[in-house]
Design an enzyme around this catalytic site. Structure first.
Site, PDB file in Angstrom:
ATOM      1  N   PRO A  38      29.065  -8.597  18.734  1.00 26.63           N
ATOM      2  CA  PRO A  38      28.129  -9.452  19.776  1.00 26.63           C
ATOM      3  C   PRO A  38      26.735 -10.327  18.946  1.00 26.63           C
ATOM      4  CG  PRO A  38      27.241  -6.723  19.103  1.00 26.63           C
ATOM      5  CD  PRO A  38      28.713  -7.637  18.304  1.00 26.63           C
ATOM      6  N   THR A  40      24.173 -12.819  20.629  1.00 26.58           N
ATOM      7  CA  THR A  40      23.170 -13.783  21.841  1.00 26.58           C
ATOM      8  C   THR A  40      23.839 -15.124  21.330  1.00 26.58           C
ATOM      9  OG1 THR A  40      22.630 -12.261  21.628  1.00 26.58           O
ATOM     10  CG2 THR A  40      20.968 -14.361  23.201  1.00 26.58           C
ATOM     11  N   GLN A 116      29.778  -5.935  25.495  1.00 23.17           N
ATOM     12  CA  GLN A 116      28.137  -5.297  25.015  1.00 23.17           C
ATOM     13  C   GLN A 116      27.276  -5.132  26.298  1.00 23.17           C
ATOM     14  OE1 GLN A 116      24.952  -6.529  22.505  1.00 23.17           O
ATOM     15  NE2 GLN A 116      25.904  -4.910  21.330  1.00 23.17           N
ATOM     16  N   ASN A 194      18.674  -3.074  17.446  1.00 18.91           N
ATOM     17  CA  ASN A 194      17.677  -3.933  17.602  1.00 18.91           C
ATOM     18  C   ASN A 194      16.478  -4.322  18.048  1.00 18.91           C
ATOM     19  OD1 ASN A 194      20.566  -5.349  17.546  1.00 18.91           O
ATOM     20  ND2 ASN A 194      20.020  -5.576  16.026  1.00 18.91           N
ATOM     21  N   TYR A 196      15.642  -3.370  21.575  1.00 20.34           N
ATOM     22  CA  TYR A 196      15.659  -3.288  22.722  1.00 20.34           C
ATOM     23  C   TYR A 196      15.777  -1.847  23.180  1.00 20.34           C
ATOM     24  CZ  TYR A 196      17.866  -7.944  21.924  1.00 20.34           C
ATOM     25  OH  TYR A 196      18.003  -9.175  21.047  1.00 20.34           O
TER      26      TYR A 196
END
Length: 383
Positions: A38, A40, A116, A194, A196
């Protein structure tokens, strides 16, 4: 807990065949051990819908031979989940419908695709839905907002989530998973890594709560477990559910779990005991010891303590490194980020014996979107 087949049987030597061996993940049969990580790309419409340009982008990975494609993080609700401007979501039916052609094009190339699901929590730096950020506690995040995702300066001070807001966040994950299945995705990956939201609850210095979500490691894992259970209940049987886990964070790169291997064992045992189909671990260099100068990698610890396939991520765009992780049985499959951005046909190139170029950081600067990548590639070709 799910059982699975597909673990490699060999004499410990790294062979290209390891990367191209089939694997079953839950009820999903993958043709090889190569996944797209994944990443961004902040290239959706302003209201979070996937575009034709994004369909081209994801289709190229499947056409290039990746057995599995994992999308960038998709925000799960229209409250506090969105992390970045122009981030895609699965928070409403219009966003769901925009993903259908993307999924169809990946499937048409023989690939499989997983969405995701992400809640940015206190690290939200671009959310048109709410003026405030939310996290487990009112603790100012470390570091600076990421400029290549259109951020600037310090993160905002988050507000501590109420019990109602926690329940709403869990329901957001569940509803997003239901929409993902309706859009045709083969599964979802719950973003618990990560830095989040779910990782913020796991991390002691960002979670100062004194309720059932704070204090002990088990309590700090509770929200992740509740999200897994809600997602599993929202989807039909056979729909793949994975979880991503990490030590480092986008705003705290060198963070490690303070309890070392003991923490890793407890975290991975807890996650592996849930109804998930795989664990996705990510480190900067996936083959390095997770703690100190020696010992097992984070992926290897996950594989030891959770009886589900482990997907390893972290600087594995060197084929020998990737093969080594598999042949040493530290993981069951690997995901590529920079390697996939450099060559959408990375697997096909490896099969053909073609060279792999070094990653060009210009693809992600000044903005890590698809428009910038296209401009940069055009400029390189003209140079």
């Amino acid at each position: 807990m799910n059982t699975f087949t597909g673990r490699l049987e060999n004499d410990g030597r790294a062979t290209p065949a390891n990367l191209f061996a089939p694997l079953r993940v839950g009820k999903l049969h993958l043709p090889n051990r190569l996944a797209v990580a994944p990443m961004t790309r902040v290239s959706a419409t302003a209201d979070g819908r996937a575009t034709g340009q994004m369909a081209d982008y994801y289709e190229a990975f499947a056409a290039g031979g990746f057995g599995l494609v994992i999308t960038e993080g998709l925000y799960t609700d229209k409250a506090h989940a969105q992390g970045y401007l122009f981030q895609p979501g699965l928070a409403d039916d219009a966003q769901r419908d925009a993903w259908r052609p993307v999924v169809e094009r990946v499937h048409a190339q023989g690939g499989r695709i997983v969405a995701q699901l992400m809640h940015a929590g206190a690290l939200s730096q671009g959310n048109p839905h709410r003026p405030t950020t939310k996290g487990p506690s009112a603790v100012l995040p470390a570091g600076q907002q990421m400029a290549f995702y259109r951020g600037q300066g310090q993160y905002r001070m988050p507000e501590a989530m109420t019990a109602h807001e926690i329940r709403a966040a869990v329901e957001g994950f569940a509803q997003a998973a239901r929409r993902a299945q309706q859009a045709g995705f083969d599964g979802v990956e719950i973003h618990g890594a990560n830095g989040y939201l779910l990782d913020q609850f796991l991390t002691a210095h960002t979670n100062l709560r004194d309720d059932r979500y704070g204090g002990s490691l088990d309590n700090r894992l509770r929200l992740t477990v509740e999200v897994i259970q809600a997602v599993r209940q929202s989807a039909s049987a056979g729909f793949v559910v994975g979880v991503r886990s990490s030590q480092g964070k986008v705003n705290d790169f060198t963070h490690q779990w303070p309890g070392g291997q003991d923490d890793a064992a407890r975290i991975f045992c807890t996650l592996g005991a849930q109804a998930i189909d795989y664990l996705h671990t990510t480190e900067f260099e996936a083959w390095r010891p997770a703690f100190g100068e020696s010992g097992p990698s984070l992926a290897a610890l996950a594989r030891t303590h959770a009886s589900v396939p482990v997907l390893a991520n972290g600087s594995l765009h060197d084929a020998a490194r990737a093969e080594g992780v598999l042949s040493r049985q530290e993981a069951d499959f690997i995901s590529l980020g920079r390697g996939a951005l450099t060559h959408a046909d990375w697997p096909a190139r490896l099969r053909a014996g073609m060279p792999h170029e070094e990653f060009d950081r210009g693809l992600l600067a000044p903005i890590a979107d698809l428009d910038n990548a296209a401009r940069h590639r055009a400029q390189v070709q003209l140079a």
